[in-house]
Motif scaffolding. Structure first.
Motif, PDB file in Angstrom:
ATOM      1  N   TYR A   1       2.872  -5.551 -10.383  1.00  0.00           N
ATOM      2  CA  TYR A   1       1.918  -4.475  -9.774  1.00  0.00           C
ATOM      3  C   TYR A   1       1.990  -4.686  -8.481  1.00  0.00           C
ATOM      4  O   TYR A   1       2.457  -5.800  -7.867  1.00  0.00           O
ATOM      5  N   LEU A   2       1.692  -3.669  -7.775  1.00  0.00           N
ATOM      6  CA  LEU A   2       1.451  -3.634  -6.297  1.00  0.00           C
ATOM      7  C   LEU A   2      -0.180  -4.215  -6.644  1.00  0.00           C
ATOM      8  O   LEU A   2      -1.052  -3.466  -6.503  1.00  0.00           O
ATOM      9  N   GLY A   3      -0.014  -5.633  -6.321  1.00  0.00           N
ATOM     10  CA  GLY A   3      -1.493  -6.285  -6.790  1.00  0.00           C
ATOM     11  C   GLY A   3      -2.580  -5.912  -6.397  1.00  0.00           C
ATOM     12  O   GLY A   3      -3.742  -5.780  -6.645  1.00  0.00           O
ATOM     13  N   MET A   4      -2.635  -5.860  -4.676  1.00  0.00           N
ATOM     14  CA  MET A   4      -3.700  -5.475  -3.970  1.00  0.00           C
ATOM     15  C   MET A   4      -4.319  -4.087  -4.127  1.00  0.00           C
ATOM     16  O   MET A   4      -5.341  -4.078  -4.491  1.00  0.00           O
ATOM     17  N   VAL A   5      -3.442  -3.381  -4.398  1.00  0.00           N
ATOM     18  CA  VAL A   5      -3.964  -1.869  -4.701  1.00  0.00           C
ATOM     19  C   VAL A   5      -4.592  -1.935  -6.096  1.00  0.00           C
ATOM     20  O   VAL A   5      -5.422  -1.254  -6.359  1.00  0.00           O
ATOM     21  N   ARG A   6      -3.694  -2.573  -6.886  1.00  0.00           N
ATOM     22  CA  ARG A   6      -4.189  -2.514  -8.204  1.00  0.00           C
ATOM     23  C   ARG A   6      -5.553  -3.167  -8.369  1.00  0.00           C
ATOM     24  O   ARG A   6      -6.346  -2.713  -9.118  1.00  0.00           O
ATOM     25  N   GLN A   7      -5.523  -4.351  -7.776  1.00  0.00           N
ATOM     26  CA  GLN A   7      -7.064  -4.941  -7.655  1.00  0.00           C
ATOM     27  C   GLN A   7      -8.119  -3.835  -7.348  1.00  0.00           C
ATOM     28  O   GLN A   7      -9.099  -3.777  -7.577  1.00  0.00           O
TER      29      GLN A   7
END
Lengths: 563, 186
Positions: free
Chosen positions: A467-473
């Motif tokens: 994932y684009l992890g921070m955006v996903r968060q």
């Protein structure tokens, strides 16, 4: 009469005169005379990148790591515009990058010539100084001025645009003594002498003082001075994202990272503090959260080289404008010795242990501990942008000055891999890690080829969560778990490594961590280690955007996606 | 009812260089502050330009802008003052239609506004006037009945009456003086 030199030869000699022995670049039509002259300056090593953006980031990494100007070169048009993100990154983080761009010949300017771009116009808002060379007679003055501007006071990027025909003009070597008055600017302002006394008084009277360390401490080489100030006063120390490695993290006075992803006890300490001494930081919104609610009881003593930072984001009680090291030394000499034991005990009471389960025990803590133990002292860690950046900032445990490098202000994904190349050349004998997520790595992974061609032994870590992890968060927390455009596919990184002819390792269980690092480290060239981590791991705590430091989120909201 | 934002006169002395002007104006442009007047001309010293910008903004924003202005390369001096603390004048050249029947009335209006006739053409006059912004607006309105053919109006030129130092926008009450030694007057 002495020998006539071309503008391009003069450019190369000027670089030598400025002590430049390394440039990152990419040739093209309008910069060809420069590239023709370059081999006649064997002291200057040229690194051919695979994309001009990487040249700017690599020059930035070199500059941050060495404290000397980092130089990148590109041709006109697309070459120049590809530098822009790197220059903006350097501008936000006060890094002395010197960009040299070719331009179409003067007679073609304004005629929409092939590869013509008004790069001066484009770069003006994102550089400290941009200058076009209108004639060979201006070349020496303007190049010398640009180098001076890049490094003087608060450092920053500069751009020098040289039309192709100016590179081909001929002139004698310009005597350095003929340079124009370099800077037509008022001398640097100093804090009023009375302010030092006011600061000393505030620190003496404070019951809950804090010291906040920013990038300025690293830029000013003020480690010892700041350490001395902390130890004499017993003030607990907070390091901002770019202040990390400005203060040893195993020191008992070190608290951690403040702000959006700061630890709960750090942010609570800020909210309870009655005096905050901020050195070389700009109280950026990621540090303060909602400024109206930031440190409501604290009087701020702000030490900064740049007077325009004073009062820019938060009100200050006392300002000391000048060199961080000099002012920290003066302040240390003037303050009385004191301790803050009761206050530190109070902060210890704010601490909250957190226990999270990770797939295969692949906790960020474990990965970073393995990297730290496996690469040893003297290592520099360059992080990219996103979730892993926060983990790298908070969990590595930096002991050595300037051993953590990251794109803070601009938050430029794709920064780590090319910037780490620059760091390598600043510290060729010491290990360098480029730690990225699977998103940011794919933004500049073409630079593996540069590393192979130039034998740059940067070790690359990829925190792969798909994932684009921070955006996903953020989507999980604030957008009802609608994972719009954040799942990201990756190639098989082991095959990618193989294609480039470098060593590659994949780690999907904590038990494999040490072995992978131990195999990657001795590789003479670059190596790549992929860490398969929990897909929906989050960075905690988190201050919601626009929230105050008193309102941390410490757990993910319950419930699945509801459109 | 909200208090209207004050009008400020920002004066900057720049190096005589289009890039310096571009850099300076980009500081204003980036904030999208409403600029009502802009004037540029040579400064007292050779090789320097004086830029006068009139804009409306709250004090914190304009002080922040002026501080960033001051640190730019080739910006030599910046001062900031409220409009009422400055003596400001505009200059205009106006070409206005004239006929034998309107000449006397026109000359009366010009005398009232102390405007000077620079040139007489068979069908029109070129006149010159100087005054404050409202004065110029009033003159142009008075000339409307004679048919104004062309107006060339310069921006506000200003000098401050007596610079008063001001603390930075964001000094917390109860704190001590907190500004760099070179204060921005307001």
């Amino acid at each position: 009469m002495s020998e006539l030199l071309s503008g391009a030869h003069i450019m190369c000699r000027l670089l030598e005169e400025q002590g430049v022995d390394l440039v990152f670049g990419y040739p093209g039509g309008a910069i060809m005379p420069f590239y023709h002259a370059l081999p006649e300056s064997p002291r200057i090593r040229h690194i051919l990148v695979r994309h001009e953006q990487a040249a700017a980031h690599a020059a930035d990494g070199y500059a941050r790591s060495s404290g000397r100007p980092g130089v990148c070169v590109a041709t006109s048009g697309p070459g120049a515009t590809n530098l822009i993100t790197g220059l903006a990154t350097a501008q936000m983080d006060s890094s002395p990058v010197v960009a040299i761009t070719g331009q179409v010949p003067r007679a073609m300017i304004g005629r929409d010539a092939f590869q013509e771009t008004d790069v001066i116009g484009i770069s003006l808002p994102i550089t400290k100084y941009s200058v076009a060379i209108d004639d060979i007679t201006e070349l020496a003055d303007k190049v010398r001025t640009a180098f001076h501007v890049a490094t003087e006071g608060r450092p920053g990027p500069v751009l020098i645009d040289v039309p192709k025909d100016v590179q081909n003009q001929k002139l004698e070597w310009p005597d350095p003594a003929t340079g124009r008055e370099l800077l037509r600017r008022p001398a640097l302002e100093r804090g009023l002498p009375g302010n030092l006394e006011a600061a000393v008084r505030l620190i003496a009277e404070a019951r809950r003082p804090l010291l906040m360390v920013g990038h300025g401490v690293i830029l000013a080489n003020a480690y010892d001075a700041v350490l001395g100030l902390a130890e004499k006063t017993g003030m607990p120390v907070i390091t901002t994202l770019l202040g990390i490695s400005g203060f040893p993290e195993r020191h008992p006075l070190h608290l951690g990272l403040p702000g959006m992803h700061g630890e709960v006890h750090v942010n609570r300490a800020i909210q309870h503090a009655d005096v905050i001494v901020g050195i070389g930081l700009r109280f950026d919104d990621r540090v303060t959260g909602n400024t109206a609610g930031f440190a409501p009881q604290a009087k701020i003593i702000h030490i900064d080289l740049d007077p325009s930072e004073i009062g820019k984001n938060i009100p200050v009680a006392v300002a000391l404008v000048g060199d961080a090291r000099e002012l920290a030394l003066q302040l240390t000499a003037a303050v009385g010795r004191r301790e803050c034991e009761a206050w530190r005990e109070e902060i210890r009471g704010f601490m909250r242990p957190r226990h999270e389960q990770y797939r295969g025990d692949m906790a960020p803590e474990a990965i970073l501990a393995a990297i730290r133990e496996g690469s040893g002292p003297g290592t520099t860690v360059v992080s990219d942008v996103g979730q892993h950046q926060m983990w790298v900032a908070k969990l590595y445990g930096y002991q050595e000055p300037n051993s953590h490098i990251s794109s803070g202000g601009l938050g430029t994904m794709g920064f780590a891999v090319p910037a780490a190349m620059g760091v390598h050349f600043a510290r060729p004998d010491r290990p360098v890690w480029a730690i990225s997520g699977d998103g940011g790595f794919q933004m500049n992974m073409q630079e593996i080829a540069t590393m192979v061609q130039e034998a740059i032994p940067v070790k690359m870590a990829i925190f792969n969560n798909g994932y684009l992890g921070m955006v996903r968060q953020w989507q999980q927390f604030f957008h009802g778990r609608r994972y719009s455009a954040t799942p990201i596919w990756s190639p098989d990184y082991l095959k990618l490594a193989e294609a480039y002819g470098i060593a590659g390792y994949r780690v999907d269980h904590a038990a494999q961590l040490d072995g992978a690092i131990a195999s990657a480290m001795p590789e003479p060239g670059p190596a790549l280690v992929e860490f398969l981590i929990e897909q929906e791991a989050n960075v905690f705590p988190m201050i919601p955007p626009g929230g105050s430091l008193s309102e941390p989120i410490e757990a993910a909201p319950a419930g699945a996606f509801t459109p | 009812m909200s208090i209207p934002e004050p009008t400020w006169v920002v004066t900057a002395v720049l190096a005589d260089d289009l890039l310096a002007l571009n850099r300076a104006m980009s500081i204003v442009r980036r904030r999208n502050l409403p600029v009502t007047s802009l004037a540029l001309g040579p400064a007292a010293r050779a090789g320097q330009l004086r830029l006068t910008v009139v804009l409306t903004a709250d004090q914190a924003a304009v002080v922040r802008m002026a501080n960033q202005f001051r640190k730019m390369v080739d910006v030599i001096e910046v001062s900031l003052a409220r409009e009422e603390e400055c003596l400001g004048r505009e200059h205009a050249l106006v070409r206005v239609r004239v006929t034998p029947t309107t000449l006397a009335a026109l000359l009366d209006v010009l005398a009232l506004y102390q405007a000077t006739v620079l040139e007489e053409c068979p069908t029109d006059l070129i006149v010159e006037a100087t005054g404050s912004g409202p004065f110029m607006t009033s003159l142009l309105r008075a000339l409307e009945s004679f048919e104004v053919l062309e107006v060339s109006r310069g921006g506000v030129l200003a000098v401050s009456r007596s610079p008063v130092p001001v603390a930075p926008a964001a000094t917390r009450p109860g704190g001590s003086l907190s500004r760099p030694a070179r204060a921005i007057p307001a």
